[in-house]
Motif scaffolding. Structure first.
Motif, short mmCIF file in Angstrom:
data_model
loop_
_atom_site.label_atom_id
_atom_site.label_comp_id
_atom_site.label_asym_id
_atom_site.label_seq_id
_atom_site.Cartn_x
_atom_site.Cartn_y
_atom_site.Cartn_z
N UNK A 44 33.66 -37.25 0.68
CA UNK A 44 34.98 -38.38 0.45
C UNK A 44 35.93 -39.04 1.15
N UNK A 45 35.58 -39.96 1.62
CA UNK A 45 36.97 -41.15 1.93
C UNK A 45 37.17 -41.69 0.88
N UNK A 46 38.71 -41.27 0.12
CA UNK A 46 39.87 -42.06 -0.85
C UNK A 46 40.73 -42.32 -0.37
N UNK A 47 41.18 -43.39 -1.01
CA UNK A 47 42.18 -44.50 -0.56
C UNK A 47 43.35 -44.62 -2.02
N UNK A 48 42.69 -43.96 -3.21
CA UNK A 48 43.29 -44.79 -4.31
C UNK A 48 44.81 -43.88 -4.44
N UNK A 49 45.33 -42.62 -3.48
CA UNK A 49 46.18 -42.56 -3.91
C UNK A 49 47.58 -41.96 -2.57
N UNK A 50 47.37 -43.32 -1.87
CA UNK A 50 48.27 -43.32 -0.80
C UNK A 50 49.54 -43.79 -1.03
#
Length: 293
Positions: A251-257
């Protein structure tokens, strides 16, 4: 005010995590597999992340693959070897950029050698294709990838599936070399699914694929970007069945920046920490060592 302070802290804490991790001396206890080669590419700026990525591989993989590590120009081999002295010598082969380009020139692949010389991502393509010549399935990952779980079930299914030659991780955007897309008339890349070459599986490329690759390299040696190699792999994947690695597992995840602690995701096998969440690489490496994710 509180949110601003928390968000600022989320970007500053990884510096502390990185220094704490540097004090940890890894140990490797794992069984090996002859069925898979793992390819990585490192530059000078990526060596610290490389160390942590390899540590996550050594701890999360049930079977340790043979690792072929390619170095970009400017990497000091002695420094690299010191950083990786904990990793088993029997499972690690280091290949410098010049050796990779020479390998392809000796095989008559002048376009590929030129692309590898011009562009670090061209070197990545050349590295993967060099090890592909060993006729053993390949798993490639960038240095900004941490492994959260053992991927062997997924990999073994890909190996045993005769319809799969290539499979890439998913991307949320078409991060491609747009000049190449238009020059080679690859409009199919502009429709979903989109692919990222940060994590990929390669079993084989037949002669037809290699002919198409040559035509794309004719464009790449004239003008290329950071996304040219990814564009080439995405196109080859499109014409080889559109196989993607499970987007919840790889995964590429961006929701916990701005999160100070990681969010445990039971489906996550490997995470690619691209630019906006690169700082989270160190946070998660720290918590992986604690064994809480």
């Amino acid at each position: 005010m509180f949110n601003s302070l928390k968000n600022s802290l989320a970007f500053r804490m990884p510096v502390l995590y990185e220094h704490i991790i540097a004090l940890h001396k890894p140990k490797v206890i794992t069984t090996s597999t002859p069925e898979l080669n793992l390819v990585m590419l490192t530059g000078v700026q990526q060596m610290s992340m490389l160390n942590q990525s390899l540590w996550s591989i050594s701890k999360k993989f049930r079977h340790l693959p043979k690792v072929y590590l390619f170095t970009d120009k400017g990497v000091d081999l002695e420094t690299l070897k010191r950083k990786l002295k904990w990793f088993p010598d029997s499972h690690l082969t280091i290949i410098i950029a010049e050796s990779c380009t020479e390998y392809h020139r000796n095989k008559g692949n002048e376009l590929l050698a030129s692309f590898a010389h011009q562009n670090p991502m061209g070197l990545k393509l050349a590295a993967i294709l060099q090890i592909a010549d060993l006729n053993t399935p390949i798993l490639y990952c960038d240095t900004d990838v941490l492994w959260h779980k053992d991927p062997w079930q997924t990999i073994s299914e890909l190996i045993s599936n005769p319809g799969v030659k290539l499979a890439l991780s998913s991307d949320f955007q078409a991060a491609y070399d747009q000049d190449m897309v238009h020059a080679a008339n690859m409009s199919e890349l502009l429709t979903e699914p989109f692919y990222c070459a940060g994590i990929l599986f390669l079993k084989a490329l037949d002669s037809g694929n290699r002919d198409k690759l040559q035509k794309l390299l004719e464009i790449a040696v004239v003008q290329s970007t950071h996304f040219t190699e990814q564009t080439i792999f995405a196109y080859l994947n499109k014409i080889n069945g559109d196989h993607s690695l499970d987007k919840d597992g790889f995964a590429i995840l961006l929701d916990d920046q701005f999160s100070l602690i990681p969010r445990k995701k039971n489906t996550l096998i490997a995470r690619h920490y691209i630019g906006p969440v690169r700082h989270n690489f160190w946070r998660d490496a720290f918590f992986l060592k604690l064994g809480v994710i």
